[in-house]
Motif scaffolding. Structure first.
Motif, PDB file in Angstrom:
ATOM      1  N   ASP A 101       0.844  -1.197   0.000  1.00 30.72           N
ATOM      2  CA  ASP A 101       0.000   0.000   0.000  1.00 30.72           C
ATOM      3  C   ASP A 101       0.880   1.247   0.000  1.00 30.72           C
ATOM      4  OD1 ASP A 101      -2.448  -1.419   0.170  1.00 30.72           O
ATOM      5  OD2 ASP A 101      -2.176  -1.658   2.320  1.00 30.72           O
ATOM      6  N   VAL A 102       0.319   2.333  -0.517  1.00 35.32           N
ATOM      7  CA  VAL A 102       1.020   3.621  -0.487  1.00 35.32           C
ATOM      8  C   VAL A 102       0.045   4.698  -0.011  1.00 35.32           C
ATOM      9  CG1 VAL A 102       2.742   3.116  -2.255  1.00 35.32           C
ATOM     10  CG2 VAL A 102       0.496   3.961  -2.933  1.00 35.32           C
ATOM     11  N   LYS A 103       0.596   5.785   0.482  1.00 34.33           N
ATOM     12  CA  LYS A 103      -0.228   6.887   0.989  1.00 34.33           C
ATOM     13  C   LYS A 103      -0.329   7.990  -0.065  1.00 34.33           C
ATOM     14  CE  LYS A 103       1.030   6.056   5.814  1.00 34.33           C
ATOM     15  NZ  LYS A 103       1.710   6.599   7.025  1.00 34.33           N
ATOM     16  N   PHE A 104      -1.539   8.466  -0.274  1.00 34.80           N
ATOM     17  CA  PHE A 104      -1.782   9.560  -1.198  1.00 34.80           C
ATOM     18  C   PHE A 104      -2.228  10.785  -0.394  1.00 34.80           C
ATOM     19  CE2 PHE A 104      -2.463   5.728  -3.666  1.00 34.80           C
ATOM     20  CZ  PHE A 104      -1.854   6.022  -4.882  1.00 34.80           C
ATOM     21  N   ASN A 105      -1.717  11.933  -0.741  1.00 34.83           N
ATOM     22  CA  ASN A 105      -2.112  13.187  -0.090  1.00 34.83           C
ATOM     23  C   ASN A 105      -2.872  14.075  -1.076  1.00 34.83           C
ATOM     24  OD1 ASN A 105      -0.832  12.549   2.344  1.00 34.83           O
ATOM     25  ND2 ASN A 105       1.136  13.310   1.580  1.00 34.83           N
ATOM     26  N   PHE A 106      -3.902  14.719  -0.609  1.00 32.08           N
ATOM     27  CA  PHE A 106      -4.587  15.705  -1.435  1.00 32.08           C
ATOM     28  C   PHE A 106      -5.052  16.860  -0.541  1.00 32.08           C
ATOM     29  CE2 PHE A 106      -7.825  12.786  -0.008  1.00 32.08           C
ATOM     30  CZ  PHE A 106      -8.942  13.571   0.250  1.00 32.08           C
ATOM     31  N   GLN A 107      -5.195  17.984  -1.146  1.00 36.03           N
ATOM     32  CA  GLN A 107      -5.517  19.201  -0.393  1.00 36.03           C
ATOM     33  C   GLN A 107      -6.873  19.737  -0.815  1.00 36.03           C
ATOM     34  OE1 GLN A 107      -2.331  22.045  -0.177  1.00 36.03           O
ATOM     35  NE2 GLN A 107      -3.728  23.742   0.213  1.00 36.03           N
ATOM     36  N   TYR A 108      -7.630  20.137   0.210  1.00 37.71           N
ATOM     37  CA  TYR A 108      -8.949  20.727  -0.061  1.00 37.71           C
ATOM     38  C   TYR A 108      -9.247  21.771   1.009  1.00 37.71           C
ATOM     39  CZ  TYR A 108     -13.995  21.143  -0.713  1.00 37.71           C
ATOM     40  OH  TYR A 108     -15.259  21.638  -0.920  1.00 37.71           O
ATOM     41  N   ASN A 110      -7.579  24.311   2.095  1.00 36.46           N
ATOM     42  CA  ASN A 110      -6.422  24.539   2.958  1.00 36.46           C
ATOM     43  C   ASN A 110      -6.167  23.406   3.954  1.00 36.46           C
ATOM     44  OD1 ASN A 110      -5.872  27.067   1.788  1.00 36.46           O
ATOM     45  ND2 ASN A 110      -7.442  28.032   3.081  1.00 36.46           N
ATOM     46  N   LYS A 111      -6.780  22.262   3.710  1.00 38.82           N
ATOM     47  CA  LYS A 111      -6.525  21.100   4.551  1.00 38.82           C
ATOM     48  C   LYS A 111      -5.888  19.993   3.714  1.00 38.82           C
ATOM     49  CE  LYS A 111     -10.312  21.795   7.855  1.00 38.82           C
ATOM     50  NZ  LYS A 111     -11.535  21.184   8.462  1.00 38.82           N
ATOM     51  N   VAL A 112      -4.956  19.275   4.329  1.00 39.50           N
ATOM     52  CA  VAL A 112      -4.278  18.157   3.656  1.00 39.50           C
ATOM     53  C   VAL A 112      -4.851  16.849   4.176  1.00 39.50           C
ATOM     54  CG1 VAL A 112      -2.091  16.986   3.246  1.00 39.50           C
ATOM     55  CG2 VAL A 112      -2.157  19.488   3.330  1.00 39.50           C
ATOM     56  N   PHE A 113      -5.312  16.031   3.270  1.00 43.62           N
ATOM     57  CA  PHE A 113      -5.892  14.740   3.636  1.00 43.62           C
ATOM     58  C   PHE A 113      -4.968  13.625   3.153  1.00 43.62           C
ATOM     59  CE2 PHE A 113      -9.272  17.793   3.215  1.00 43.62           C
ATOM     60  CZ  PHE A 113     -10.107  17.521   4.280  1.00 43.62           C
ATOM     61  N   GLU A 114      -4.915  12.580   3.938  1.00 44.63           N
ATOM     62  CA  GLU A 114      -4.066  11.421   3.599  1.00 44.63           C
ATOM     63  C   GLU A 114      -4.945  10.199   3.379  1.00 44.63           C
ATOM     64  OE1 GLU A 114      -1.247   9.099   6.378  1.00 44.63           O
ATOM     65  OE2 GLU A 114       0.013  10.639   5.443  1.00 44.63           O
ATOM     66  N   HIS A 115      -4.671   9.493   2.305  1.00 40.93           N
ATOM     67  CA  HIS A 115      -5.459   8.308   1.970  1.00 40.93           C
ATOM     68  C   HIS A 115      -4.505   7.163   1.634  1.00 40.93           C
ATOM     69  CE1 HIS A 115      -8.677   5.807   0.455  1.00 40.93           C
ATOM     70  NE2 HIS A 115      -8.104   5.735  -0.739  1.00 40.93           N
ATOM     71  N   LYS A 116      -4.756   5.992   2.212  1.00 37.05           N
ATOM     72  CA  LYS A 116      -3.915   4.824   1.962  1.00 37.05           C
ATOM     73  C   LYS A 116      -4.634   3.891   0.999  1.00 37.05           C
ATOM     74  CE  LYS A 116      -0.975   1.609   4.539  1.00 37.05           C
ATOM     75  NZ  LYS A 116      -0.648   1.062   5.884  1.00 37.05           N
ATOM     76  N   ASN A 117      -3.915   3.475  -0.033  1.00 42.73           N
ATOM     77  CA  ASN A 117      -4.529   2.617  -1.041  1.00 42.73           C
ATOM     78  C   ASN A 117      -3.491   1.665  -1.634  1.00 42.73           C
ATOM     79  OD1 ASN A 117      -6.473   1.579  -2.695  1.00 42.73           O
ATOM     80  ND2 ASN A 117      -7.119   3.536  -3.551  1.00 42.73           N
TER      81      ASN A 117
END
Length: 224
Positions: A101-108, A110-117
């Motif tokens: 698995d790897v972690k993906f980051n995205f911003q919305y 002004n917040k940074v969210f982390e998602h593992k997939n």
């Protein structure tokens, strides 16, 4: 059938986890006239005993016939030493380091969210090549082999020759046929025949770490 023959057939047949192209017929031994055969596509063992396995002789006719033009005994100890010189590499995916698995980051807003997939590079296997054979958690280099006669053979081929000789309680492997540069080479271990294909690739991509020919004969003539 002798126990050692059963072990040889199991050693050479294509394992399901290594079957990249869905060649299910290779996952079981088969008969060829009065012999029993197993293959993994790059090597083949032929046992001098008929069995009740399905007759698939039509699939290996071209491979099975050869002219016995050599008789060169190769000590098992030489094969063992040569194999040790082939570079070993980690089989783990370089993107996820084997974690799958790897972690993906995205911003919305002004917040940074982390998602593992699942790792998109190895498709969640954790490996560079999920079909590649491993030995003690390592894989042989694809681009370095051992030269025997005029052909360069992979570490996978050498492992099979060495293990086959051990099963048959033999200290030597005899090369009995070698012709065209990219054609099969035939070895005998006692009464058993082993067909091995050399590494196929562009000339400048493949090298060898040892040349057993220099220990054997100086007058090997390259087949035409």
């Amino acid at each position: 059938m002798k126990d050692e023959y059963v072990k040889l057939l199991d050693l050479f047949k294509l394992k399901e986890e290594n079957d990249r192209y869905g060649r299910t017929w290779m996952q079981s031994p088969f008969t060829f006239y009065d012999k029993t055969v197993a293959t993994n596509s790059y090597s083949l063992v032929m046992i001098p005993e008929k069995s009740d396995y399905q007759d698939r002789g039509d699939l290996v006719t071209v491979l099975a016939y050869y002219s016995e033009n050599l008789w060169i005994d190769i000590p098992l100890s030489w094969l063992n030493e040569a194999m040790k010189k082939i570079p070993m590499e980690s089989p783990l995916c370089e993107a996820c380091k084997g974690d799958k698995d790897v972690k993906f980051n995205f911003q919305y807003q002004n917040k940074v969210f982390e998602h593992k997939n699942e790792c998109p590079i190895c498709e969640g296997s954790g490996l560079k090549d999920k079909y590649q054979r491993t030995y003690h958690s390592k894989v042989f280099s694809e681009y370095v082999g051992v030269k025997i006669g005029h052909h360069i053979f992979s570490g996978d081929c050498l492992i099979l020759l060495i293990e086959a000789a051990k099963i048959l309680n033999s200290n030597t492997v005899t090369m009995v046929s070698q012709t065209k540069k990219y054609d099969k080479t035939v070895f005998r271990i006692n009464e058993v025949e082993v067909f091995c294909m050399p590494i196929h690739s562009f000339e400048d991509e493949i090298s060898y770490c040892d040349d057993l020919g220099k220990y054997l004969l100086n007058d090997l003539e390259e087949g035409k």
